[in-house]
Design a protein around this motif. Structure first.
Motif, PDB file in Angstrom:
ATOM      1  N   THR A  11      34.314  32.336  39.779  1.00  0.00           N
ATOM      2  CA  THR A  11      34.899  33.562  40.715  1.00  0.00           C
ATOM      3  C   THR A  11      36.317  32.967  40.545  1.00  0.00           C
ATOM      4  O   THR A  11      36.761  31.893  41.091  1.00  0.00           O
ATOM      5  N   ASN A  47      44.122  34.812  38.622  1.00  0.00           N
ATOM      6  CA  ASN A  47      43.345  34.281  39.477  1.00  0.00           C
ATOM      7  C   ASN A  47      42.663  33.044  38.865  1.00  0.00           C
ATOM      8  O   ASN A  47      41.769  32.316  39.562  1.00  0.00           O
ATOM      9  N   ASN A  99      40.098  27.731  39.278  1.00  0.00           N
ATOM     10  CA  ASN A  99      39.818  29.207  39.339  1.00  0.00           C
ATOM     11  C   ASN A  99      40.410  29.806  40.455  1.00  0.00           C
ATOM     12  O   ASN A  99      39.963  30.318  41.595  1.00  0.00           O
ATOM     13  N   CYS A 100      41.892  29.539  40.690  1.00  0.00           N
ATOM     14  CA  CYS A 100      42.931  29.909  41.695  1.00  0.00           C
ATOM     15  C   CYS A 100      44.359  29.859  41.112  1.00  0.00           C
ATOM     16  O   CYS A 100      44.436  29.546  39.927  1.00  0.00           O
ATOM     17  N   HIS A 109      40.408  33.198  42.547  1.00  0.00           N
ATOM     18  CA  HIS A 109      40.917  33.228  43.713  1.00  0.00           C
ATOM     19  C   HIS A 109      42.246  33.129  43.586  1.00  0.00           C
ATOM     20  O   HIS A 109      43.071  32.511  42.880  1.00  0.00           O
ATOM     21  N   GLY A 157      43.189  31.564  48.433  1.00  0.00           N
ATOM     22  CA  GLY A 157      41.996  31.461  49.045  1.00  0.00           C
ATOM     23  C   GLY A 157      41.034  32.495  49.181  1.00  0.00           C
ATOM     24  O   GLY A 157      39.984  32.479  49.658  1.00  0.00           O
ATOM     25  N   LYS A 158      41.619  33.733  48.671  1.00  0.00           N
ATOM     26  CA  LYS A 158      40.664  34.905  48.714  1.00  0.00           C
ATOM     27  C   LYS A 158      40.183  35.497  47.157  1.00  0.00           C
ATOM     28  O   LYS A 158      41.162  35.228  46.469  1.00  0.00           O
ATOM     29  N   ILE A 159      39.062  35.718  47.192  1.00  0.00           N
ATOM     30  CA  ILE A 159      38.397  36.389  45.890  1.00  0.00           C
ATOM     31  C   ILE A 159      39.365  37.242  45.418  1.00  0.00           C
ATOM     32  O   ILE A 159      39.906  38.306  46.043  1.00  0.00           O
ATOM     33  N   ALA A 160      39.716  37.163  43.958  1.00  0.00           N
ATOM     34  CA  ALA A 160      40.617  38.079  43.488  1.00  0.00           C
ATOM     35  C   ALA A 160      39.947  38.313  42.070  1.00  0.00           C
ATOM     36  O   ALA A 160      39.763  37.419  41.092  1.00  0.00           O
TER      37      ALA A 160
END
Length: 180
Positions: free
Chosen positions: A50, A143, A163-164, A52, A55-58
């Motif tokens: 997933t 993301n 993953n960010c 991010h 720090g937030k899912i995107a």
């Protein structure tokens, strides 16, 4: 990249998604990249991380079940170890024809930048350093971030996937550390 993928599919008389099979035969199998895909499948569905942003899912623009098709510029899904096999092959000129490596790793647009700055081969940045030329490329899909770098002369390099949206910061620190 998309135009080139469309041209290759057209010249081969296949659908663009069938480029996955061509990739499997020409690249994935010779390099042992058994978990590397450009099109959506069950393995990707079960293993995709997933993404991010801060720090937030995107949601970025990589492949998903609702966007399952082959996109040369952004749909590659793999693991760092699988991708590292390809980078090691490039560094050691193994797995492809010598002429392919020569073309990929030569400066394609010599007038595009000033001497001493990064220039471009075929999708690969080329930067002269006191330790020899460094070859690199990275990506950011809003993301996920990825980077690779290798130095053929010194026989070292790295690959990382995040993953960010912080991968560029990581890359800068990694380069500082390695050069320090």
């Amino acid at each position: 990249y998309e135009y080139l993928a469309n041209v290759i599919a057209h010249l081969m008389g296949i659908k663009k998604n069938d480029l996955q099979e061509l990739f499997n035969e020409e690249i994935a199998k010779p390099f042992g990249m058994d978990k590397t895909y450009f099109t959506w499948n069950k393995w990707v569905e079960d293993h995709q991380a997933t993404g991010h942003v801060d720090g937030k899912i995107a949601e970025g623009y990589g492949i998903k079940s609702k966007r399952p098709d082959f996109y040369a510029s952004y749909s590659l899904q793999t693991e760092a170890m699988n991708y590292a096999r390809f980078i090691i092959g490039m560094m050691n000129e193994k797995g492809l024809k010598k002429e392919s490596y020569e073309e990929m790793l030569k400066i394609q647009f010599p007038a595009a930048s000033k001497p001493g700055q990064s220039q471009w081969g075929l999708g690969i940045g080329i930067k002269p350093t006191e330790f020899g030329e460094e070859y690199s490329h990275g990506g950011f899909n809003l993301n996920f971030t990825s980077e690779f770098m290798f130095n053929k002369k010194q026989k070292f390099g790295y690959v990382f996937f995040t993953n960010c949206n912080k991968g560029s910061d990581l890359n800068k620190k990694l380069v500082e550390f390695l050069k320090g």
